[in-house]
Design an enzyme around this catalytic site. Structure first.
Site, short mmCIF file in Angstrom:
data_model
loop_
_atom_site.label_atom_id
_atom_site.label_comp_id
_atom_site.label_asym_id
_atom_site.label_seq_id
_atom_site.Cartn_x
_atom_site.Cartn_y
_atom_site.Cartn_z
N TYR A 145 -2.10 0.28 10.41
CA TYR A 145 -2.32 -0.37 9.12
C TYR A 145 -1.07 -0.27 8.25
O TYR A 145 -0.61 -1.27 7.67
CB TYR A 145 -3.50 0.28 8.40
CG TYR A 145 -3.62 -0.09 6.95
CD1 TYR A 145 -4.13 -1.33 6.57
CD2 TYR A 145 -3.19 0.77 5.94
CE1 TYR A 145 -4.23 -1.68 5.22
CE2 TYR A 145 -3.29 0.43 4.61
CZ TYR A 145 -3.81 -0.79 4.25
OH TYR A 145 -3.89 -1.14 2.92
N GLU B 225 0.17 3.73 1.68
CA GLU B 225 0.20 4.23 3.06
C GLU B 225 1.54 3.94 3.73
O GLU B 225 1.90 4.59 4.71
CB GLU B 225 -0.94 3.61 3.87
CG GLU B 225 -2.31 4.15 3.54
CD GLU B 225 -2.55 5.56 4.07
OE1 GLU B 225 -1.99 5.91 5.12
OE2 GLU B 225 -3.30 6.31 3.42
N SER C 211 0.81 -1.21 0.00
CA SER C 211 0.00 0.00 0.00
C SER C 211 0.84 1.26 0.00
O SER C 211 1.91 1.32 0.62
CB SER C 211 -0.90 0.00 1.24
OG SER C 211 -1.51 1.26 1.44
#
Length: 355
Positions: free
Chosen positions: A154, A133, A131
């Site tokens: 996460y 992120e 990801s």
């Protein structure tokens, strides 16, 4: 006939990937969790009942990413050529409330699959859904060489998965690739994610069932693309002779505020009349600015996005208006006809799937 195994097959990406692989002639297997309610609505339109004598190429298996035994059993039984790990606790804000669970599913789940591949001895190619992120506070644009600076549980779990995938590739010779995907959306996006929350609110406000939309940080900037384009990149990665890691994104970045401008403006509404800020939607640590440098993917796997930001917003608003039983401007439908040659399969199914 190639066999593919997808974890997270009932999610947005899993459903689009299943459609793509079936169109490529694969036999597709998916892992789903046992539950007291049906959670397969995104793939119901491609499922065929073997008891009706239909040609079945999609098979579902009960299992759980938190159970090593169930994963090993499925991999032994299916013996897939390709494994796509799309399962995760994927909501960033929720990860702050459930950090331990997020780590167990999103981080250790990847290790369990890689261990199952290693122990079974099968020669499966493995795709890990990494990801954007993970880049966190790193300066944009971000590419494969950008330092990882996660800003949420996460993101930290995804960093673990990224490195454990590389570790098994380098340590055990497993064909294992990371796709570092930036935000990608569609009408199948979960309803708690900000993009779908906005487009559903537009439809609900238009039909009079919702008065206000409550959001958090409107200034966060993201590189938003169209999910079917991104699952094509996943498949392309596993067709290479050697495994590798790739950033996937459009190279454009837009704020949540800009998304509101496009979505509400598309139906001639001023979002300032309907949006309210609620502090509960702010994260303890925020990621301010993500923008992909996907030049490696363009050069090595020949991947290009077909749908960009403005088109994406219109596709999603059109779908949610139709879902609410309202007339839509139709620009999103026309855009997909232009890019795909016909109204994409999920578009014609979206009302029957969701109602």
């Amino acid at each position: 006939m190639k066999k593919a195994l997808i974890t997270g097959i009932t999610g947005q990406d899993g459903s689009y990937l299943a459609e793509l692989l079936l169109s490529q002639g694969y036999e597709v297997h998916g892992i789903i969790r046992r539950a007291s309610t049906f959670n397969t609505r995104r793939i119901d339109h491609i499922y065929r009942d073997p008891n009706n004598g239909e040609d079945v190429k999609l098979f579902l298996h009960y299992g759980d990413i938190t159970s090593s035994g169930s994963l090993l059993d499925v991999i032994y039984d299916v013996r897939p050529d390709e494994i796509y790990n799309l399962a995760a606790q994927s909501h960033v804000r929720v990860s702050f409330d459930m950090p331990e669970y997020t780590g167990d599913v999103t981080a250790l789940g990847t290790t369990r699959i890689l261990e199952a591949i290693r122990k079974s001895g099968i020669q499966a190619r493995f795709y890990q859904a990494s990801s954007s992120e993970m880049f966190g506070s790193a300066s944009p644009p971000q590419n494969e060489n950008t330092p990882l600076q996660p800003q949420s549980p996460y993101a930290a779990a995804k960093v673990y998965s990224y490195w454990i995938t590389r570790n098994y590739r380098e340590g055990y010779g497993i064909y294992a690739s990371n796709g570092i995907l930036f935000n990608h959306e569609s009408p199948r996006r979960g309803e708690t994610f900000v993009t779908r929350k906005i487009t559903r609110a537009v439809a609900s406000i238009m039909n009079g069932t919702q008065r206000y939309l409550y959001l958090g940080n409107l200034d966060a900037k993201r590189d938003w693309g169209y999910a079917p384009d991104y699952v094509a990149a996943m498949w392309k990665m596993l067709q290479l002779d050697e495994p590798d890691d790739f950033v996937i994104g459009t190279g454009e970045s837009h704020s949540v505020r800009e998304f509101l401008d496009e979505a509400f403006g598309y139906v001639n509404l001023d979002w300032n009349d309907y949006v309210r800020i609620n502090p509960r939607y702010f994260r303890p640590t925020e990621v301010d600015y993500l923008m992909a440098d996907a030049s490696k993917a363009r050069q090595v796997i020949g991947w290009e996005p077909r749908i960009y930001f403005k088109d994406l917003v219109r596709i999603m608003v059109d779908a949610d208006l139709e879902l609410a039983g309202l007339d839509s401007p139709g620009d999103g439908r026309k855009l997909l006809e232009k890019h795909h040659g016909k109204w994409h399969r999920w578009e014609s199914q979206v009302v029957s799937m969701e109602k």
